[in-house]
Structures are given as C-alpha cells and as structure tokens.
Write a protein that holds these residues in place. Structure first.
Motif, PDB file in Angstrom:
ATOM      1  N   THR A   1       0.840  -1.206   0.000  1.00 25.22           N
ATOM      2  CA  THR A   1       0.000   0.000   0.000  1.00 25.22           C
ATOM      3  C   THR A   1       0.869   1.248   0.000  1.00 25.22           C
TER       4      THR A   1
ATOM      5  N   LEU B   1      -3.190  -5.602  -3.857  1.00 27.79           N
ATOM      6  CA  LEU B   1      -3.834  -5.485  -2.549  1.00 27.79           C
ATOM      7  C   LEU B   1      -5.023  -4.527  -2.621  1.00 27.79           C
ATOM      8  N   ASN B   2      -5.942  -4.691  -1.697  1.00 26.89           N
ATOM      9  CA  ASN B   2      -7.079  -3.769  -1.561  1.00 26.89           C
ATOM     10  C   ASN B   2      -7.979  -3.727  -2.785  1.00 26.89           C
TER      11      ASN B   2
ATOM     12  N   SER C   1     -10.849  -4.759  -3.402  1.00 16.80           N
ATOM     13  CA  SER C   1     -12.279  -4.507  -3.213  1.00 16.80           C
ATOM     14  C   SER C   1     -12.536  -3.198  -2.482  1.00 16.80           C
ATOM     15  N   LYS C   2     -11.508  -2.366  -2.326  1.00 19.26           N
ATOM     16  CA  LYS C   2     -11.701  -1.183  -1.480  1.00 19.26           C
ATOM     17  C   LYS C   2     -11.637   0.140  -2.224  1.00 19.26           C
ATOM     18  N   GLY C   3     -11.560   0.080  -3.546  1.00 15.53           N
ATOM     19  CA  GLY C   3     -11.548   1.318  -4.321  1.00 15.53           C
ATOM     20  C   GLY C   3     -10.232   1.523  -5.041  1.00 15.53           C
ATOM     21  N   PRO C   4     -10.286   2.108  -6.248  1.00 11.24           N
ATOM     22  CA  PRO C   4      -9.102   2.200  -7.107  1.00 11.24           C
ATOM     23  C   PRO C   4      -7.966   3.025  -6.505  1.00 11.24           C
TER      24      PRO C   4
ATOM     25  N   VAL D   1      -6.858   2.993  -3.579  1.00 10.26           N
ATOM     26  CA  VAL D   1      -6.027   2.236  -2.638  1.00 10.26           C
ATOM     27  C   VAL D   1      -5.596   0.882  -3.189  1.00 10.26           C
TER      28      VAL D   1
ATOM     29  N   THR E   1      -7.459  -0.293   7.916  1.00  7.78           N
ATOM     30  CA  THR E   1      -7.801  -1.432   7.053  1.00  7.78           C
ATOM     31  C   THR E   1      -7.331  -1.196   5.623  1.00  7.78           C
ATOM     32  N   LEU E   2      -7.200   0.087   5.239  1.00 11.38           N
ATOM     33  CA  LEU E   2      -6.712   0.374   3.890  1.00 11.38           C
ATOM     34  C   LEU E   2      -5.191   0.328   3.814  1.00 11.38           C
ATOM     35  N   GLU E   3      -4.542   0.770   4.891  1.00  6.54           N
ATOM     36  CA  GLU E   3      -3.074   0.842   4.873  1.00  6.54           C
ATOM     37  C   GLU E   3      -2.433  -0.524   5.127  1.00  6.54           C
TER      38      GLU E   3
ATOM     39  N   PRO F   1      -3.664  -3.959   4.642  1.00 10.40           N
ATOM     40  CA  PRO F   1      -4.631  -4.965   4.226  1.00 10.40           C
ATOM     41  C   PRO F   1      -4.181  -6.377   4.584  1.00 10.40           C
ATOM     42  N   GLU F   2      -2.892  -6.555   4.838  1.00 10.77           N
ATOM     43  CA  GLU F   2      -2.408  -7.906   5.099  1.00 10.77           C
ATOM     44  C   GLU F   2      -2.320  -8.206   6.583  1.00 10.77           C
TER      45      GLU F   2
ATOM     46  N   GLY G   1     -18.735  -0.032  -1.404  1.00 11.50           N
ATOM     47  CA  GLY G   1     -17.385  -0.577  -1.429  1.00 11.50           C
ATOM     48  C   GLY G   1     -16.334   0.420  -1.901  1.00 11.50           C
ATOM     49  N   MET G   2     -16.693   1.699  -1.955  1.00 13.67           N
ATOM     50  CA  MET G   2     -15.699   2.699  -2.353  1.00 13.67           C
ATOM     51  C   MET G   2     -15.060   3.253  -1.084  1.00 13.67           C
ATOM     52  N   LEU G   3     -14.267   2.410  -0.416  1.00 16.21           N
ATOM     53  CA  LEU G   3     -13.728   2.766   0.889  1.00 16.21           C
ATOM     54  C   LEU G   3     -12.709   3.896   0.797  1.00 16.21           C
ATOM     55  N   ASP G   4     -12.016   3.976  -0.335  1.00 17.08           N
ATOM     56  CA  ASP G   4     -11.024   5.045  -0.492  1.00 17.08           C
ATOM     57  C   ASP G   4     -11.709   6.406  -0.413  1.00 17.08           C
ATOM     58  N   ALA G   5     -12.840   6.535  -1.147  1.00 20.42           N
ATOM     59  CA  ALA G   5     -13.559   7.808  -1.129  1.00 20.42           C
ATOM     60  C   ALA G   5     -14.263   8.016   0.212  1.00 20.42           C
TER      61      ALA G   5
END
Lengths: 621, 455
Positions: free
Chosen positions: A54, A84-85, A87-90, A92, B179-181, B183-184, B415-419
């Motif tokens: 990330t 990675l990620n 399913s969480k948005g482009p 990330v 959870t975004l930073e 993910p593993e 599911g647009m978690l970034d936004a």
C-alpha cells in the motif's frame, strides 16, 4: 592522499536511493560516480524480498512514470505478485510483488554498469570537504583516494555507525554482515549538519526444508500479473507461492517471559523505531488483546531455500527466537539461517533539506533515502530519483524539480519530510495524501510522465504512447457519457443480480457505471461498440466516471493549496518581529523557513490563526 | 508597520452621558502611549506598575488637563487581548471620552476597527473563534436566557460538544485508514459497529443543527402574533402586554393596517410580539395587503394569540381565522369579557386547550395570560447550558458535515472505501471550521465585522 578524478555528481551508497540517483544524474548527462562499500551489495534487500504494497506500490509506479528504474527491475525479478485492496476502491489498489533478491541485484548492477557517464567504485567515503564558500568540493575515501565533485548525494541507508542488536549481543556491523561506515557522520557534524539515531529491524530467515507447509495457509499470486512498469510488455508469471502462519498464546508467553532480554526493553537501544513496522515483541506488548499475529512466509528467491518470515521482526536473543518460532504450527522443527536483529544507525533530520533535497546550509550536498529518516526501499528510491534529478538540474542551471503534494506521493513524501520532519522512520501511506483520490497508481503516467519527459528522462516513444492512452481515456469517457443503454430483460436481470435497481427508461452508460456495484465488464453485453483501447485506458475512464464528484472536489482543494503556495514568503523574514505569532510558531517558522504560506500552513505547531497573522502581515507590509 | 503590531485605542463604553467611561488601549506600546498623556498623582509611571494594578492621575493634552482618571494596567499575556493593555476609567461625558481618545491617537495609537480587540484575543490564543462569537452574543443579549446561553458558549459548551464529536470521527477515520493501509495485517473493519458509531456521531451533529432554530428563538425572540378579525381588541391586548401605547386604538375596523412589533420578556424568554391587521374577507387595497401579511405571520408564528370578541356573534371572518390556527401553539383570548356574552364558545373550547376569557380594557387576569404564554413558549424547557450553534456560518458547517457523513455511508455501502475515508476527513474539516480550527481569512473578517468598536 591522491586525486583520483573528478565528477559532476557523486552518489554515496549503492542501495535503492543511490541507484536511482546515479542513473538519473548520468542519464541527464552528468559525469556521475556511485561509491559503494561493496559492489556485491548493490540494490540489496536486507529486509523483505518484496517491492510495493500500500502506497509503496504507488511510489514505484510514480518512479517508473518519471523514468526511474525500480519498477522495471521489480518486474524483471518478480516471482509472485498480488494486487492489494482490490475490493476497497481504485485509489487504494496497490501492487505488491515478491522478487528474487539475487536476480534483482544482478540486474541492478548490470543496469548501472551499462549506463554511459556512470562510474561505479567500491570504497568508503570518509569525508566531504567543502570549499571556502561552503559548497561541496572533494570527497575523501578510506582507501586513500580523493575525488573532486560538484555535487554529492548521500544515500547511506542504514550504514552510518550502524550497530546490530541480537538479544544481549551487539555487532558493529551493517546489514547482512557488511561493514559499517564509521567516519562520515563526523564529517557531516563538522559542517553543522544535525544527525540522529533511528532503529529498524528484520525477522529471521529460515530453511525451506524445516517448515511444514502443509500446516500453513497458501497464498497464491493474482492472475494475470499486472506489471509495475508502464514500459513492461512481456508477461510476468507467478513462479512461487507464499504462505501464512500464525502466532499463538504459547508464542506470546515465551516473548513476554523474555522481554527483559530484548535490548529495546532493557534500554540498550534508545534509537527511535518505526511505528508502522513493529517487532513481534512490540506487537505482543501493544496489542495484548490480540490472540494471534499473522506471519507471511516468503521465499527469498528461486535459487535459494532461504525463507523470509514477514511480521516476526525481533531483537530477542537467538535461543528465544528459536523457542518462540517453534511454538508456531508448521514451524515445529524450524531451522534459522539468519537471525532476526534490530539495527540502529545515524540519519539526518530532513527539515534541514530544501524541497530539492539539497541541504539548506551546504551548497551541492543532497540527502536521499533512509539517511533522510524514511524506511522502505520504495521511499528511498523515490528520493534518490528526486535528488539525482535536482543535482543534475542545478549544475545545468535549470529550474529545480519539485513535485507538488497534489501531483504525487513522491511530492507528498518529500514535502512531509522537509516541512514536517519525522519523529520516527517515515513510511508512506495513502492516508498521508489529502489528494489520494487523484493519486492513483493507474494514472501515475498521466500525472508524471510529461514531467519526466520535460526533464529528459522519458523517450519520445513513451510519451507518444501516453498521449495515445490519454486520448483513448478521453474518447471512451465521452462515449460512455453519451451512450444510451435501453432497458431490457437481460439488463435488468443483471442489475438486480448486482443488488441495484432496474431501469424503466434508457440510461446513459456513464450513469449506470456511477453505481458502485456496476463494473465495465458488466455492461459489455449491452455495449457492443467497444473498440480496442490502449492498455489501462478503459479502467481509467471508468474510475474517472465513478469518482467524478470526488475527483472534482479534490482538484478544487488542490487549487486552493496552489493559491497558498503562490504566496511567497521572503527567505530573510524575521518572524520574531511579526506581532501576533505564537512563540511556538515563531520558533518553527524561523527554523524551517518555509518558501510559501502553503508550506507554512503544514508545519506542525503553526496554527491556522498563525497563518492568518502571516497573511495579514504580508498584506500590510 | 504591520496592522497587528500597532497599538489600538477605542472607547469601550457607549457614547452618551454616564457616570464613567472606559477607554481601552492595547498593543506593544500601550503603556508608553498612555504615559505620554497621563500623569499620576503619586508620580508613579505606568511602566512601574505590575499587571492588574491601577493608579489615580490626570490626563492632559496640549491645551491642558482633560479629566481625572484611574489608569489600570494589564501586562501581556494576562489581558483580554493577550497584549499590554491600559484602561482609563474617566468621567462618562462624550466630550471627555472623545478628547482622551483624540489625545491618544495624537500620541501614536490607532483607532481600533470593529471587533479588533476581540480579534487580537483570538489571534493570541486567548479565545477560540466560537467563544469570540459568543462574546458578541453576550453584548447583544437583551434577555436572561439569551445572555445565559451566550455565556455557556463562551465557556466552551459548543467546543466541548464539537471536540467529542471530532474525537469519535477521528477514531473512525483512523479505523478505516488502518484497514486500507495494512490490508495484510488481519484487521477487518467491523462494519455494523463502525456504522453505528458513525451514526451516533452524525445524530449528535443533527442535534446541533436542530438546536440552531431553538438558539435563534432564544436570541431573536419567539415570533408571537396577535390575530383576529377586525375590532376584537387586538391592539388593546398588544398595548396591555407591552405596557405602552404601541398600537393605535380606535373603534373603527381596520385601524391597524401594517404589523406593529415589540419585544416582551416572559420569565427570561423573549417574545417578539406582533399586532396584525384584522383579518376579513372584503378588505380593500392597503388594508388587503395588511390582511395578507397577517395570514403569513400566523403561518410562521411560534405562538398565536387569537383574539375573539365575546360581545359579537361568531361570523364568517372568525371562521377563516379558526381554520388557520394550530391548537398546539394557539392561545385563544375571549376578549371583552366585561361586556354581555353573545359568542357561542363551545366549538372554541372543544378545539383549544389554551383558552382564556379576558378583558383587555380592564387588564384583569393579565398574569394568567402571561403564565399561559410562558407555558406555550415552553420556557421551563429551555436549557441554557446546552451547546448551541449561534451563527449561520456555524449552522452551514454543521450541515455540511452531516452531508459528508451521509455520503460516507453511501460509499461504504458501495465498497468505495477510499472515497469514504476522504469524505470522513471532509466532515472533520467542516466541523473544524465551526470552532475556527481551520478557518479561512475571509471568514475571520466576516465574524469580526459584526462587532462593535472597542470590543
């Protein structure tokens, strides 16, 4: 001492920062030297055998978009790759590749060897000598050589006065048994540069035959592999598998019982460690309520049986390391080949640097990589590239190369370092960018390749390819915005199966794509006029449609900052004379000396009220 | 010289005849400038005084003595503005105050701009922006409740509330970021818990948004309309409630053509009382306009005092009015109880719970009417210590934050978690502007523009 030659730019250190710095400088026509203490350690990965992750994956794509080399080298040496990620948005989505460490290193060495204008030399630089104007002029090496230089880039990684800790043992060594550079720090201190001590660590490497993989979770790569480099066209194959193991209560009990033998907890190390890369002892202590921690079991390469145990970085004694590893399912008979260790080293406070990574007080001296207080190969390479470019541009009397925060993670990284400094080893994260929806790994080329082209690091062909891609993105976005899809039983069945409402009248393709649940592929059966587009163009078009509102909002935020960045502060401003500034603000502003109001606003300890005072003061002045 | 480093002066008390007047001087040279026009009786110089110390003396200009005053010294940072401050307490005549201010500007001080003292207090970290706004509310407060709520905001009721909302949103933003930073790292977002925490933060914000209207009523008075058909005695009721002859009273129907207003105090709460033109169907031209205004006033009123005439029959015009009334906020006044009763009141008693036979002419049962009004105004339910948004600017920011949170929910679902993370940060930024944490220069200017000079 003997004068052995002269160079325009000298790079001290042959790691990931040094490599990018030397390549950029040489490619821009500067006679460049790369000094390394061991030719066999060029582009070494003393920690995990992987590139990306990330935000780090974003950095690699940006380095590549500017004409740097990390992406190409990684693609060449990839043995397994994952996105990675997903399913969480482009914004990330992040690419991460396991690489064959030796293959990466030998490709890197050969790259440097084949670069015109670049001279690689094994020696330990012990002193940087300044001329009477305070600019760099000569380098002295322990072997006896003396070199005339116009610019110097320090990319010393963890090698300055490094000391390795394994339990009660201390070794005055650098990574992988190499020699530490013990003189350069003193040379820097003599010229008034402030250094400090940071610490990082790495886990043990184990022998493949001693691990029972049948007891571990498998983690295969993603197919097809997406390359890091916008230039890589040949397919990349997943050639190896990773596995996942878990610590348990027994593991934690052994660690807790032996904490007093850890040099960190017993107080033998007082250097500052990375918050975002904790050792297993740290994790067990700080997250006491967690019943288990993950371990990624990663091969170090295809031609070796060494296995890297990601997540188990430790500074415990060797006997404790073996004991706690053997409590883990699948590791009952584990054999360690290299022990985990903590390493402390000297680095500089990056707030002494300008945005070009040149020291404010020493002309021609630049810092890059871990020397500037960061952690990670990718962060290092990004700074190396920026420092190499700037050293060359300055010698060529060309304007400096500074990436804005809204343009890139590289720009954000350097701005954070220079303006905010760092209190612990700095790791890039997507949340560090307030413009992260604009800074996707997929559009790194659109954002930065034109800048690389302007500097002279990007070929005409590559620029043409980008232009084709950009025009495809535009035409596809336009097409999807005007294309009407009529309602049909098939379409509505698809929409409902995705959990979104069916349509009664015709809808624009773009409007359907704005629904988070609907993908470009979902619409394929209802959109028969698609034509072949440049690679990545369709994905970009869809992201731009889906995120249009947010992209616009962040773009206008960038405009706001652009305005503040255009309000230039005089270098010689005496902040103590500005009434209304708080003491802390006066102290910080006087030390960091921001170029613009925008920079001032990001200094921690400078409040919005202080900025208002500055703005009013500028207006009245 | 920069604007914030010069020394400013202004009269801190209102113009006109008064026992004392106060002139305030603030800035780096406050003591020095004050000293040039002042001579203490004891011979002490102002710079020999400690903070919070005063001395008696005389103010002179080129033509001689102006007044005998007390000079009081505050030393930075322990003063209202955080700078050195001198306050002269002089005799309260407008000539004297003017002459002293003039002598000080001649000695090098600059006339303060509106709100400049408070602004400096904000700049020097003595006040938050919302406390500064509360100061203005305190100055403008005319009633007990508005003064008390302003004091609560000055004391930080709003800041405390905002900080608790911000803390929970920061926590959520961090949870999402992790959870975004990483993910593993085996950290999964617990969506139901996350969303319920987010919802509760949002509902606290919504409470603040809803409270704005309540705060506005406390400050500006609850709009209270006296309505009825012509010649039921509305203006007499108005004059009785106000205690003055505010409305003209005659026997002629349609005397009151426009709306007449005054403020009255009911147990610390202000009612903004409006006497309106009598409503009748066949009103002509000018009177017609008045009738329309009456109708719209009734619609937007917080309390309606509906006046019916006991001495006349229920007619078509009474019916029109009856149909416009909401029993919840209406007090029916059965006026002219001193005359023989003709009106059939059964329907009124059935429909309205707040109903009072009354004689505006005699004023009997006035206290009963006041009590009824306090009851309908829900005076006892006002909580003067609650956190309130009290400017349109703050309301706007809170509403924006609520919208960003709405958007966050939609993005999480899609599911647009970034936004979603970015939206959550935008919500935090919006909340930050309420308290002036990240506020633009333009907004600061706007806030202090509404201050009086000398504050």
């Amino acid at each position: 001492m003997n004068l052995l030659g002269g160079f325009d730019v000298a790079v001290i250190g042959g790691g990931h920062a040094g490599l990018e710095a030397a390549m950029a400088s040489a490619k821009l026509g500067m006679k460049t030297a790369l000094f390394t203490m061991s030719l066999d350690s060029i582009a070494n990965m003393p920690c995990n055998p992987s590139i990306g992750g990330t935000a780090k994956g974003h950095l690699v794509r940006e380095i590549d978009a500017l004409g740097g080399h990390m992406g190409r080298l990684a693609d060449h040496a990839t043995i397994q790759s994952r996105m990675l990620n997903m399913s969480k948005g482009p914004a990330v989505n992040s690419l991460r590749a396991q690489v064959d460490r030796r293959k990466y290193q030998s490709a890197a060495k050969s790259l440097l060897e084949n670069q015109a204008n670049l001279y690689i030399r094994q020696c330990e630089i012990t002193d940087i000598i300044l001329d009477n104007k305070g600019n760099v002029s000569r380098l002295a090496a322990r072997e006896g050589g003396l070199f005339e230089v116009k610019a110097v880039i320090i990319a010393s990684g963890t090698y300055l006065n490094s000391r390795i800790h394994i339990g009660e043992s201390q070794l005055d060594q650098a990574a992988d048994g190499s020699v530490t550079a013990s003189a350069l720090t003193d040379s820097l201190c003599r010229m008034g540069i402030k250094t400090r001590r940071f610490k990082t660590g790495t886990p043990a490497r184990a022998h493949r035959r001693s691990i029972d993989f049948s007891k571990l979770d498998r983690q295969p790569g993603d197919e097809p592999v997406k390359p890091f480099s916008f230039d890589t066209t040949e397919p990349i194959l997943n050639r190896a598998e990773c596995h996942i193991a878990y610590t348990n209560a027994d593991t934690h009990a052994i660690i807790t019982a032996n904490l007093h033998r850890s040099p960190i907890y017993s107080g033998k190390i007082d250097a500052i460690g990375a918050r975002y890369c904790p050792s297993i002892e740290d994790k067990v202590v700080r997250f006491a309520d967690k019943s288990r921690h993950q371990i990624f079991v990663e091969p170090m390469g295809l031609d070796t049986d060494e296995i890297y145990l990601q997540g188990m970085s430790s500074s415990m004694p060797e006997d404790v390391q073996i004991d706690f590893l053997r409590t883990i399912q699948g590791f009952e008979n584990i054999e360690i080949m290299r022990s985990a260790y903590a390493i402390e080293y000297d680095c500089c406070d990056p707030s002494q640097l300008r945005h070009t990574l040149e020291f404010k007080t020493v002309g021609g001296l630049y810092g890059a990589g871990q020397f500037n207080g960061t952690s990670g190969y990718e962060e290092a390479a990004a700074q190396g590239l920026a420092a190499g470019i700037n050293a060359a541009l300055k010698l060529q009397n060309r304007p400096p190369f500074v990436l804005e925060r809204w343009s890139s993670y590289i720009g954000t990284l350097i701005d954070d370092l220079v303006i905010k400094g760092c209190q612990d080893p700095y790791r890039m994260m997507t949340s560090r960018s307030e413009y992260r929806l604009l800074l996707r790994q997929d559009n790194a080329d659109a954002r930065l390749t034109p800048r690389g082209y302007e500097i002279g690091l990007i070929s005409d062909q590559r620029m043409e390819r980008l232009e084709k891609k950009l025009s495809d993105i535009k035409s596809e976005t336009d097409r999807l915005s005007t294309l009407t899809i009529s309602p049909s039983a098939e379409l509505n069945a698809m929409l409902e199966s995705k959990g979104t409402t069916p349509i009664a009248a015709g809808a624009k393709a773009a409007d359907l794509l704005k629904r988070p649940e609907i993908t470009y592929a979902d619409l394929a059966p209802f959109d028969r006029d698609r034509i072949d587009l440049a690679p990545g163009a369709a994905e970009e078009a869809v992201t731009e449609i889906k995120y249009a509102g947010y992209i616009k909002r962040q773009a206008s935020k960038a405009e706001e900052l652009k305005r503040l960045e255009s309000r230039v502060l005089d270098k010689n401003t005496d902040y103590t004379l500005i009434k209304g500034l708080r003491l802390e603000a006066i102290e910080k502003l006087s030390r960091i000396r921001p170029d613009t109001i925008g920079q001032a606003s990001r200094i921690s300890g400078v409040t919005p009220a202080d900025i208002t005072v500055l703005l009013i003061w500028m207006r009245i002045k | 010289m920069s604007r914030s480093s010069d020394t400013i002066v202004a009269a801190a008390t209102a113009a006109g005849r008064a026992a004392i007047g106060v002139i305030r001087i603030s800035g780096e040279s406050a003591l020095g400038i004050a000293q040039t026009v002042f001579k203490s009786r004891s011979g002490l110089r102002l710079n020999e005084l400690n903070g919070y110390q005063g001395v008696l003396g005389r103010i002179f200009d080129r033509c001689g003595g102006i007044d005998e005053v007390i000079a009081f010294v505050y030393r930075a940072p322990k003063s209202f503005t955080g700078e050195d401050v001198v306050e002269f307490s002089c005799h309260g005549g407008s000539y004297i105050i003017g002459a002293i201010v003039r002598s000080l500007t001649e000695a090098g001080a600059r006339m303060a701009l509106p709100g400049e003292f408070t602004r400096r207090a904000v700049m020097n970290g003595k006040l938050t922006v919302s406390s500064a706004e509360a100061i203005n509310e305190m100055i403008n407060a005319k009633w007990e409740y508005s003064a008390k709520t302003a004091l609560a905001q000055y004391d930080g009721a709003l800041s405390v509330k905002l900080n608790s909302i911000k803390d929970s949103l920061y926590g959520l933003a961090a949870e999402l970021a992790v959870t975004l930073e990483f993910p593993e790292d085996d950290i999964e977002l617990d969506r139901p818990v996350f969303e319920s925490k987010l919802r509760s933060a949002q509902s606290e914000l919504s409470c603040l948004v809803a409270g704005y209207a309540r705060g506005k009523l406390i400050r500006e008075g609850i709009p209270t309309v006296i309505a009825g058909k012509p010649n039921t005695g509305k203006s007499t009721v108005m004059n009785l409630l106000c205690g003055t002859d505010k409305s003209i009273v005659t026997d002629i129907e349609g005397t009151t053509r426009d709306v007449v207003e005054d403020y009255i105090d009911i147990g610390g709460v202000c009612l903004k009382l409006a006497d309106t033109a009598g409503i009748r169907e066949n009103a002509k031209s000018v009177e017609r306009i008045g009738v329309d205004r009456s109708k719209s006033r009734i619609e937007s009123a917080g309390i309606v005092l509906a006046v019916f005439d006991l001495s006349r029959d229920f007619d078509h015009n009474d019916r029109i009015i009856l149909n416009m009334l909401n029993p919840e906020n209406t007090i029916v006044i059965l006026n002219k109880s001193d005359l023989p009763c003709v009106l059939d009141t059964v329907e009124l008693y059935n429909k309205f719970k707040n109903i009072i036979p009354f004689s505006a002419k005699s004023g009997d049962r006035l206290q009963e009417l006041y009590d009824l009004m306090a009851d309908v105004a829900q005076v006892s339910e006002f909580d003067t210590s609650e956190a309130l948004l009290f400017s349109a600017r703050q309301l706007e920011a809170a509403k924006n934050a609520c919208e960003y949170i709405d958007e966050t929910f939609a993005l999480l679902a899609g599911g647009m978690l970034d936004a979603a993370g970015v939206c959550l940060e935008s919500a935090l930024e919006s909340i930050g502007t309420i308290d002036g944490e990240n506020i633009s220069e333009g907004v600061i200017e706007e806030i202090f523009r509404n201050f009086c000079i000398g504050k």
